[in-house]
Write a protein that holds these residues in place. Sequence first.
Motif, PDB file in Angstrom:
ATOM      1  N   ARG C  74     -36.362  -8.878  -5.317  1.00 29.75           N
ATOM      2  CA  ARG C  74     -37.495  -9.708  -4.909  1.00 29.75           C
ATOM      3  C   ARG C  74     -36.927 -10.994  -4.273  1.00 29.75           C
ATOM      4  O   ARG C  74     -35.742 -11.281  -4.386  1.00 29.75           O
ATOM      5  CB  ARG C  74     -38.370 -10.032  -6.122  1.00 29.75           C
ATOM      6  CG  ARG C  74     -38.998  -8.751  -6.700  1.00 29.75           C
ATOM      7  CD  ARG C  74     -39.856  -9.044  -7.903  1.00 29.75           C
ATOM      8  NE  ARG C  74     -41.056  -9.787  -7.529  1.00 29.75           N
ATOM      9  CZ  ARG C  74     -41.776 -10.507  -8.381  1.00 29.75           C
ATOM     10  NH1 ARG C  74     -41.416 -10.580  -9.666  1.00 29.75           N
ATOM     11  NH2 ARG C  74     -42.848 -11.151  -7.974  1.00 29.75           N
ATOM     12  N   PRO C  75     -37.776 -11.750  -3.576  1.00 25.66           N
ATOM     13  CA  PRO C  75     -37.240 -12.850  -2.764  1.00 25.66           C
ATOM     14  C   PRO C  75     -36.331 -13.846  -3.494  1.00 25.66           C
ATOM     15  O   PRO C  75     -35.405 -14.384  -2.887  1.00 25.66           O
ATOM     16  CB  PRO C  75     -38.502 -13.555  -2.252  1.00 25.66           C
ATOM     17  CG  PRO C  75     -39.542 -12.483  -2.191  1.00 25.66           C
ATOM     18  CD  PRO C  75     -39.238 -11.577  -3.372  1.00 25.66           C
ATOM     19  N   HIS C  76     -36.572 -14.100  -4.752  1.00 28.55           N
ATOM     20  CA  HIS C  76     -35.814 -15.129  -5.455  1.00 28.55           C
ATOM     21  C   HIS C  76     -34.638 -14.548  -6.234  1.00 28.55           C
ATOM     22  O   HIS C  76     -33.979 -15.265  -6.976  1.00 28.55           O
ATOM     23  CB  HIS C  76     -36.740 -15.861  -6.423  1.00 28.55           C
ATOM     24  CG  HIS C  76     -37.379 -14.919  -7.400  1.00 28.55           C
ATOM     25  ND1 HIS C  76     -38.272 -13.954  -7.021  1.00 28.55           N
ATOM     26  CD2 HIS C  76     -37.258 -14.775  -8.740  1.00 28.55           C
ATOM     27  CE1 HIS C  76     -38.671 -13.262  -8.073  1.00 28.55           C
ATOM     28  NE2 HIS C  76     -38.063 -13.737  -9.123  1.00 28.55           N
ATOM     29  N   GLU C  77     -34.385 -13.266  -6.087  1.00 32.54           N
ATOM     30  CA  GLU C  77     -33.326 -12.630  -6.856  1.00 32.54           C
ATOM     31  C   GLU C  77     -32.029 -12.535  -6.057  1.00 32.54           C
ATOM     32  O   GLU C  77     -32.045 -12.488  -4.832  1.00 32.54           O
ATOM     33  CB  GLU C  77     -33.799 -11.246  -7.319  1.00 32.54           C
ATOM     34  CG  GLU C  77     -34.971 -11.367  -8.307  1.00 32.54           C
ATOM     35  CD  GLU C  77     -35.565 -10.034  -8.727  1.00 32.54           C
ATOM     36  OE1 GLU C  77     -36.280 -10.001  -9.744  1.00 32.54           O
ATOM     37  OE2 GLU C  77     -35.334  -9.028  -8.027  1.00 32.54           O
ATOM     38  N   VAL C 131     -31.277 -19.337  -8.082  1.00 36.21           N
ATOM     39  CA  VAL C 131     -31.734 -17.956  -7.920  1.00 36.21           C
ATOM     40  C   VAL C 131     -31.597 -17.202  -9.235  1.00 36.21           C
ATOM     41  O   VAL C 131     -30.875 -17.623 -10.140  1.00 36.21           O
ATOM     42  CB  VAL C 131     -30.919 -17.231  -6.826  1.00 36.21           C
ATOM     43  CG1 VAL C 131     -31.246 -17.804  -5.447  1.00 36.21           C
ATOM     44  CG2 VAL C 131     -29.433 -17.316  -7.109  1.00 36.21           C
TER      45      VAL C 131
END
Lengths: 341, 341, 341, 341
Positions: C74-77, C131
């Motif tokens: 996902r975007p923040h991973e 992150v």
Amino acid sequence: MYNFKNDYSEGTHPNILNKLIETNLVQQLGYGEDEYAIQAKDILKNKFNNPQATIHFLSGGTQTNLIVISFLLRPHEAVISAKTGHISANETGAIEATGHKVITVETADGKLNPVAIERALQEYALKPHVVKPRMVYISNSTEIGTIYLKKELEDLAACCLSHNLLLFLDGARLGHALMAQDNDLTLADVAKLTDVFYIGGTKNGALLGEAVIFKDPHLAEDFDYVLKQRGAMLAKGRVLAIQFLELFKEDLYFELADHANKMAMKIARTVKFKGFSFLTNSTTNQIFPILPKDMIAKLHENYLFFVWKEIDDDNAAIRLITSWATDEQYVDAFINDLKQL
Amino acid sequence: MYNFKNDYSEGTHPNILNKLIETNLVQQLGYGEDEYAIQAKDILKNKFNNPQATIHFLSGGTQTNLIVISFLLRPHEAVISAKTGHISANETGAIEATGHKVITVETADGKLNPVAIERALQEYALKPHVVKPRMVYISNSTEIGTIYLKKELEDLAACCLSHNLLLFLDGARLGHALMAQDNDLTLADVAKLTDVFYIGGTKNGALLGEAVIFKDPHLAEDFDYVLKQRGAMLAKGRVLAIQFLELFKEDLYFELADHANKMAMKIARTVKFKGFSFLTNSTTNQIFPILPKDMIAKLHENYLFFVWKEIDDDNAAIRLITSWATDEQYVDAFINDLKQL
Amino acid sequence: MYNFKNDYSEGTHPNILNKLIETNLVQQLGYGEDEYAIQAKDILKNKFNNPQATIHFLSGGTQTNLIVISFLLRPHEAVISAKTGHISANETGAIEATGHKVITVETADGKLNPVAIERALQEYALKPHVVKPRMVYISNSTEIGTIYLKKELEDLAACCLSHNLLLFLDGARLGHALMAQDNDLTLADVAKLTDVFYIGGTKNGALLGEAVIFKDPHLAEDFDYVLKQRGAMLAKGRVLAIQFLELFKEDLYFELADHANKMAMKIARTVKFKGFSFLTNSTTNQIFPILPKDMIAKLHENYLFFVWKEIDDDNAAIRLITSWATDEQYVDAFINDLKQL
Amino acid sequence: MYNFKNDYSEGTHPNILNKLIETNLVQQLGYGEDEYAIQAKDILKNKFNNPQATIHFLSGGTQTNLIVISFLLRPHEAVISAKTGHISANETGAIEATGHKVITVETADGKLNPVAIERALQEYALKPHVVKPRMVYISNSTEIGTIYLKKELEDLAACCLSHNLLLFLDGARLGHALMAQDNDLTLADVAKLTDVFYIGGTKNGALLGEAVIFKDPHLAEDFDYVLKQRGAMLAKGRVLAIQFLELFKEDLYFELADHANKMAMKIARTVKFKGFSFLTNSTTNQIFPILPKDMIAKLHENYLFFVWKEIDDDNAAIRLITSWATDEQYVDAFINDLKQL
């Protein structure tokens, strides 16, 4: 409990509140085209003598960093930062989320220099199997409270020029850097030596707001598109403009930073006097004293602050931050407590 | 010159300014963990009876749209929007900049319905050569002033459920929708029928701010990471929380929207009385009268507004927007001018 | 001049060419739905006894890495990798270009282990300002020729499971790892211990091609969408399928890797016999002898290879790579030259 | 069953297979630096008389489109395409996944013209609230079989020049366009009138491969970085180069396209003779006859093809595609079946 955790625990300087009240019902154009923006930009340009500069107001540091960097880099280009740099350490991969690698450099003092830059360039030389370094990102003051001297910034600017690198200065705490006792840089120097930099409002008395300055207007062309695209263009842009209008119409910005620095240095003197050392050599509003853990526990009974780093079984570095709003009475109380421990 | 161009020409409601002043020097935690945020969230959850809901405060509409959508979609998934939808027409490709296609649907009234959704699903059925529709984006009130009735929203929600689509409602002007004379939706209905929606502050009396509400907390998990990553997490989050605290501790939000609607409808009645028609069937604070061009030129001498669309050689539709701050005296003046032309 | 620079200097194994010729005019469906793909996938699933596995064929390693990683995060991973890992060192920021940070870990031998993973997790704990680590990326054999033993991979898999991290193994040179003299892993072990891995064709006898295997089909759902979206879905997918059909219908893949390893080890024995050491402890087809610079200069007269790292003023490490196609006659010639220097 | 579904059902022209065999064990540098690449590029530059052109070989059309477009656009810039354009209709949002909006234009014949471009520019004029159009994407032949005449391409090029738009031509089926009976464009014209275009190999006899040509080398600067970053740089680049070497060392490319066109036109003549019409006015290897549904059902017993669009209750348009490999004997059989229905 008094809070020394950061420099954004309070609201904003009363002058800014007053101006918000005074102008509240004056109709203005939206999206940064208000008359306060025009006034604030003129004042700023005068402060650093560059009528050509292009200025925009954004809401916060991470937002500013990600927009400036992704706007200036092509897809295969990267930015060089100290490992302690905000874009590397504290922004949840915001730069990478725009598609760009942050090349990190280990430093002793949070600062970059030509030797470090050239080592990074060598490490990223095997075109096209590695990204192309195209920008250098520095913070002044740094995330650990240190500052760039004029000669250091000049050398870095010369290094960037010779390697076709853009120099971008994160000035979230620029006021504190410029008001440090050992500083020899002026705002005009910063504006001349960098390609783009910003003046942080949030951490120095504004409700919110960072002012981004591009030295060369060509570099800033179409910047308003990306402000809108990244969600940074406030409908009521007046809110941001008024912050900088009030902070810079006189020298309020510098006075506030000076107060913050003085409060931190006052504590620092006691720390030194008591024979303790520091994790970093800060002359600004963030200090990192190394104290015995039991003393830290005692101080935590009355003050909020971060324990930054364990040093050994008995000692740790803490981080104390003062601000424009720090009440000297609590600084004195803290000093007293420190003395008696 | 009086400005009918938009609903963000003035600052903020005095209650909000007063609360900013009152709380200014109270120390608070940063990044949205202040006590005003806790209070405001509790008040909101009570308003729509969902203690499970997850609420976050952001700065503006484009920011909210791009963060919510990119947070909820996987890389190959897309969002369906009316062609007039804000994410399609007015946000500089903000959604595409996060990697996602906006599937646009032509509509007569700015609103989506199950038939339109199912047509879009058919057009995007050739897996894997087309994106996978996964979300429906609607605005209430819409960008052309129309509103969703309860039955319409229920039908849309059922359609989304049956096709495994998330329903996201952009409430930049939700107050105006809920206070429209022909509205039969409640805030609780909206909170129940959508997966995620937001309550717009900027266009209804706040200095800035949108409150995003996720019905199911699982859907919101990790949302704070992307707030930070996209530059939307204000250090002084208190600024945003205070807006919603003041707007919702009583019913100020609804009163302000009601005023805006009434001012627009007052003008609309005169337009109708004079025998002119409208481009859209608005019952909210944006109206689009079709007027002779020479009359428009005359009105432009004293009022700022957009000419929205040419109708024919002699007539054009204009857009008039009223707001919480619209002064009835200028509405009356406008009406008088209109009557005399 | 004989080339020891890499393992992709020649075309492909004759069996593959023959199959391309034999099937050339048989009409097939496009985009990976050809019958050779079905056959090759069945053969592979049998090899590691997982009928549930989902398999896709891609063109190259960087393409595979960027698609698998951006598909699963996902975007923040973020993904954790050794600093020497291909995604960190050799792919022009391909992962960052999809929006994700690569968290790098310094290692002595190019391999990750639970201690290193847990240290990285601690460094990235300050949610939401950093992150969120969600995947571990390893290569086997590594970029410096070392391999993972069964116990090491089991420990890593257990560590990932306990921290909710996906384990992704880059098998660009998996054949060479599994055929190393000190290896105790099987293909079935790899398929069982990782969440997703790939079998590299390009560097072991294929014209092009990597076979990605997801252990759990749920994890692979919708993967074909992103293959298309990232430009990795070949119209004539048959080209890729035929590579793996031929390499795995018997044990050709392992025989070719064995040959490559043996050629490298033959040179390595002479290097050791001559009293020279190595930069890394490789048992696969990449070796890094440390030789006097004048000897390197002499060898460069007849052989192409990279000088990898300067050791001191007089010595440097070179990299020699052998492959499925390496002609033993040139290996012997190299050994002779080495002996006589 | 004979397959008229597409032009990539078979492998590759025997000349290419032979060259792969002949060169198979010759050692070459990797990543596109092989000697076949040099030869193929020289031959191509001669074909269109531009020694300055920069040429790169990629694997497929979607890959080429997404890399070229994202390489040339800045974050806020967009590309204009026909709604039927491959990047709009068939690539799973590949362009949007790189951050850029595709502005779509409805067309009657799949082709863009200056009027359509200027209308799009007007629709996207409200800077900075909309993306900035910066590129025009066209396909020749188009996705519905039509072609651009010389005058049309000249007008489009002039329009692009006057509006500072880059002109990018997708030549996945360029051979078929240039060999159409009504064509008056040459390869040299295309190379002169566009800023960047590509010659499609995959759909005209290659195993895989598209050759991208930048007219101005400055525009192509650093393109190899993004090839690597997007996973498009094959380790064995020789595979791609050999395709174009064989297709262009004589005029094989054009002969193959000519065959494909002739096969389609042979069927088309019978369709017309039988009194049926077409959905589009194609003169290339894709035709869209409108036939009674019962006739379509009968044809489906022996031939694979797509039913493209329902026309009314009784009739539908089908799509028939022929290729370099289409066996005339099956074309004749199809014609016979058609005649007898």
